[in-house]
Design an enzyme around this catalytic site. Structure first.
Site, PDB file in Angstrom:
ATOM      1  N   ASP A 355       0.468  -0.641  -0.160  1.00 31.63           N
ATOM      2  CA  ASP A 355      -0.315   0.195   0.230  1.00 31.63           C
ATOM      3  C   ASP A 355       0.917   1.331  -0.246  1.00 31.63           C
ATOM      4  OD1 ASP A 355       0.882   0.065   2.794  1.00 31.63           O
ATOM      5  OD2 ASP A 355      -1.283   0.371   3.446  1.00 31.63           O
ATOM      6  N   ASP A 624      -1.846  -2.673   5.907  1.00 25.51           N
ATOM      7  CA  ASP A 624      -1.974  -2.660   7.700  1.00 25.51           C
ATOM      8  C   ASP A 624      -3.431  -2.605   7.719  1.00 25.51           C
ATOM      9  OD1 ASP A 624      -2.121  -0.463   6.796  1.00 25.51           O
ATOM     10  OD2 ASP A 624      -0.952   0.434   7.833  1.00 25.51           O
ATOM     11  N   ASN A 692      26.566 -42.889  -5.730  1.00 26.41           N
ATOM     12  CA  ASN A 692      26.939 -43.781  -5.095  1.00 26.41           C
ATOM     13  C   ASN A 692      26.095 -45.248  -5.749  1.00 26.41           C
ATOM     14  OD1 ASN A 692      28.584 -43.095  -3.703  1.00 26.41           O
ATOM     15  ND2 ASN A 692      27.454 -42.709  -1.808  1.00 26.41           N
TER      16      ASN A 692
END
Length: 891
Positions: A355, A624, A692
């Site tokens: 805002d 807010d 591996n």
């Protein structure tokens, strides 16, 4: 009073089912008189006495939902031992105990596996409890309160301390903290979308309508926990709290799930990749072993161990430790993390929607001008504005406070005693105006309305112009528009004021329909100056790859002026009216070409955020106010401030103790550091384990041939120990350094990048594994079942050394110890891991798991292994350079 437009229309939504007993209780209480319900709850309009409060607190407990109880140690204990990794280890231990014929091997193998299980589980429990405790401390810094009256004194009280019988004062922006019966209300509208799915606010009144309802949700004098006040004010008495509320009893079924964030989607994609890779490789090796060895117990044990070895089982702990550590770091920078997973979204965010007021501006509105329709200073206009702002019962925003402060400075408080309030029509975001109806000492009544200029003009037919009341014509409209445009160009917001005398007969209530045929008296101009730090903060965000978009309810001229002052250049501005007529697909195509959005409603803000997300961006929203909650809910990361309204703080993932964009730059950096150290672990572990597995495939075919074959290239117990020790080395990665150039760009999850890394880098380790096999098999003569344990121990040592050493290469895209340096914890962990490896293969007495390499060919192999590790480090660096050249990134 409510307009017909905003009246509740039942039947449009299927209401959630309230448990029968609770529904009957609420409906019965709703039908009682105010005095009766207060008597039943042992309270009064002045609230509980302290003695009664203590009794109720002991009887009913805290006002918390049951599923939000504190995480206990035994929850971690159960989760640690009842997860797939732990269950696989238990299965391997059982199989190993059954298959091994020698009692020494049986107990040694099973004991080591169980030891690994205990070490891993208790390490995880410790880290989880530590992180949970840290997160709880941070959350306690943010308190949601309610205005509670006890003994006739009103105080802000934490909602956890509310008990039945408390008197709650509600105002616009408040969260309803419990199930309430309204005992006094003024134009109260409540948003119940969290419970019913209805977006339109519902009017609540103090008196029971007498109508019979099937669901308590339909009652017009009940408010429920989890809803919020959109406008008006009220007093209510608490009926139920915590788990006994409607929200508490059916929270799981009625809570609308928040859309998946970038973090959720990223973790899911990575998890699916790891799961598929593990299943494919494990099944392939299992089938090969069983077809060659014809010993399905051995093949099964080996395959299960490989599944554990390939899975980065410490990933949840690594993620948790990283997030908790960064949450602590952010707290020192005045940023409180409510949702710990949002930290990574902070780092991934590439668009921030915010805002205007208080973020780009000082959040300190000052009334600069009070003008009549001609554009001349006129104190009567200020008096009208003052009466409107003073007598409204809703949430007084900064605009109202600025008008009140200006009027008080001119000693206009003396006018208040001449008026009595009759009614008001509260503000809403569709009308963008509010009205009060006053009666003066002579009995004359008038309605005073203030709001956005366009909306006020739309309800005015007349204007006070040059001392007369005249019909508004095109000339006056043009003059008003010209004056407003001039003020807007100076960054001032223009609020128009209109009035009408004796607007209605006294025999019916006031509604929105009565805001018509009014008289325009003038306007006030207010200024909220740009913050001095805003331009620097926005440039910092842009430098870090975050594009800032402004979503405001203000008009485009004011928005453009403020944005130009802080470095946001908006060649084009998209207005709410434009968005209203767009499909979501059309809006998706438009939003990326616009950085300033003006005159938006709450729903339009939410649509803009969703449209940006559809363009594959990670979106943050900072707000807010009540009008920001919907957009905050759909954003990947929602940010609010400590002085925000309750509904905004409740919707937020991150709460800033100061409303300052500068803090967001720090948050982005910390989020990207978190991502960096998590992705290091994932890519290094997955590529190493994949290499591996390739080596296992080759060894399975090669070493199982002949009359006296070696068999499997590494014992299941060795695989598990290797995995455990290697994971220990990586536990310090959350404390590793991160290169500056890495955290200067947004970082988000990319499963394809992990797959490419695994397929490109993994085979490099396989080449050196096969070279190790050849040396042990042909040079050292470890080529039969009699020397199998030496072969397996040798590969264990080389695997541990190469996997550990290559951390120094893979942790950064730069040359190790030349352009980048690991942190001290990482270095120390690698030293410790190397020492553990040498102890395991050099100390006698660890048979049958390991054979000691402290003599003969064993010592010769130790010397060769250093050469193999050195060659692997050089090859890994060259492979890294080639990968970066091809794919243009590393981690």
């Amino acid at each position: 009073m409510a307009s017909k437009k905003n009246k509740r229309k039942h039947g449009k939504k299927t209401l959630p089912i309230i448990p029968k007993a609770l529904n009957e209780q609420l409906l019965e209480q709703a039908s009682k008189s105010k005095d009766r319900i207060l008597e039943d709850l042992h309270t009064s309009v002045n609230g509980l006495t302290i003695e009664q409060y203590e009794k109720n607190k002991e009887q009913f407990g805290a006002n918390v939902i049951g599923n939000k109880k504190q995480h206990r140690w035994y929850h971690s204990l159960i989760n640690a031992f009842l997860n797939p990794f732990s269950l696989v280890l238990i299965a391997i231990a059982i199989v190993s105990f059954v298959v091994n014929k020698s009692s020494a091997e049986r107990y040694a193998s099973s004991g080591i596996i169980l030891a690994i299980l205990l070490i891993t589980c208790f390490t995880k429990i410790y880290q989880e409890l530590r992180s949970s405790k840290a997160s709880q401390k941070l959350r306690e810094m943010i308190k949601t309160t309610a205005a509670v009256e006890r003994n006739g004194i009103k105080n802000e009280t934490p909602i956890e301390e509310i008990v039945p019988g408390d008197i709650i004062h509600l105002a616009a922006g408040d969260m309803v903290p419990a199930d309430l019966l309204i005992i006094n209300a003024k134009d109260l509208f409540v948003t119940q979308s969290a419970l019913t799915g209805e977006s339109e606010p519902v009017e609540k009144i103090a008196n029971w309508s007498g109508q019979k309802f099937q669901s308590a949700l339909e009652s017009n004098n009940l408010c429920f926990m989890g809803t919020s006040v959109s406008s008006g004010s009220a007093q209510g008495v608490v009926l139920n709290i915590g788990s006994n509320t409607f929200f508490g009893q059916i929270a799981r079924s009625i809570t609308k799930r928040r859309p998946k964030t970038s973090f959720d989607k990223g973790i899911r994609a990575v998890s699916m990749l790891l799961l598929c890779t593990t299943l494919i490789m494990t099944l392939l090796i299992f089938v090969l072993n069983i077809s060659i060895l014809h010993q399905w117990w051995t093949a099964l044990t080996f395959a299960l161990a490989l599944a554990v070895g390939l899975t980065p089982e410490l990933l949840p702990m690594i993620v948790t430790v990283n997030l908790a550590k960064e949450a602590f770091r952010l707290s020192k920078q005045k940023t409180i993390v409510k949702n710990i997973n949002s930290i990574q979204s902070f780092g991934a965010m590439d668009i921030l929607c915010t805002d205007k007021t208080g973020t780009l501006t000082e959040d300190r509105i000052v009334l600069e001008r009070h003008l009549n329709v001609e554009g001349k200073e006129d104190n009567r206009v200020l008096i009208y504005g003052y009466l409107n702002s003073h007598f409204q019962t809703g949430l007084k925003n900064l605009l109202d406070l600025a008008i009140i402060d200006k009027a008080k400075s001119m000693n206009y408080e003396k006018h208040l005693s001449q008026f009595t309030k009759i009614d008001e029509i509260p503000f809403d975001f569709q009308r963008r105006r509010m009205s009060v109806v006053l009666k003066d000492t002579t009995g004359k009544s008038q309605i005073i309305t203030k709001g956005a200029l366009e909306e006020i003009l739309s309800i005015c037919e007349y204007a006070e112009y040059k001392g007369k009341v005249v019909k508004i014509d095109q000339k006056i409209k043009k003059q008003v528009a010209s004056i407003a445009a001039s003020l807007n160009d100076q960054g001032m917001r223009v609020i128009a004021i209109a009035t009408d005398y004796n607007p209605l007969p006294s025999d019916r209530p006031f509604t929105v329909k009565d805001e018509s045929a009014m008289k325009l008296v003038g306007y006030v101009a207010l200024l909220d100056p740009p913050k001095l730090s805003a331009k620097k903060a926005i440039l910092d965000l842009q430098r870090r790859g975050v594009r800032v978009k402004v979503l405001t309810g203000d008009n485009e001229a004011v928005a453009k002026y403020i944005c130009s002052k802080v470095g946001i250049r908006g060649k084009r501005i998209l207005r709410g009216a434009d968005i209203e007529n767009m499909s979501q697909e059309h809006l998706k195509d438009q939003v990326m070409n616009v950085d300033i959005f003006a005159k938006l409603s709450p729903e339009q803000k939410s649509r803009v955020v969703e449209a940006i997300k559809l363009n594959r961006h990670v979106v943050g929203f900072m707000g807010d106010g009540i009008n920001d909650a919907a957009a905050m809910r759909v954003a990947d990361i929602s940010i609010s401030v400590n002085n925000a309204v309750d509904i905004a703080k409740e919707s937020a993932d991150i709460i800033l103790m100061e409303k300052d964009l500068t803090i967001l730059g720090h948050g982005c950096v910390e989020g990207r550091k978190t991502y960096a150290n998590i992705i290091k672990y994932i890519k290094m572990t997955v590529s190493s384990n994949f290499g591996n597995m390739l080596s296992m495939l080759v060894a399975t075919v090669w070493l199982t041939q002949g009359p006296n074959p070696i068999g499997i290239p590494m014992r299941p117990e060795q695989i598990l120990i290797l995995n455990l020790v290697y994971d220990f080395a990586q536990l310090t990665l959350p404390w590793d350094h991160v290169d500056t150039d890495f955290y200067n760009k947004p970082r988000s999850w990319n499963a394809r990048s992990i797959l490419k890394f695994m397929l490109f880098i993994g085979p490099i380790s396989s080449i050196f594994d096969i070279a190790t096999f050849l040396i042990m098999y042909y040079v050292l003569g470890w080529n039969s079942g009699d020397s199998a344990n030496y072969f397996q121990t040798g590969w264990f040592l080389v695997s541990l050394m190469t996997q550990s050493a290559v951390i120094l290469v893979f942790r950064s895209n730069k040359m190790p110890f030349h352009h980048t340096y690991p942190s001290m914890p990482v270095v120390l962990s690698l030293v410790i891991v190397s020492l553990i490896g040498f102890i395991l293969v050099l100390v006698p007495g660890l048979q049958p798991i390991f054979s000691s390499l402290d003599q003969g060919n064993g010592l010769k192999f130790l010397g060769i292994s250093f050469g193999i590790v050195g060659g692997y480090i050089i090859s890994a660096q060259l492979a890294k350079m080639a990968y970066i050249r091809i794919f243009h990134h590393w981690l």
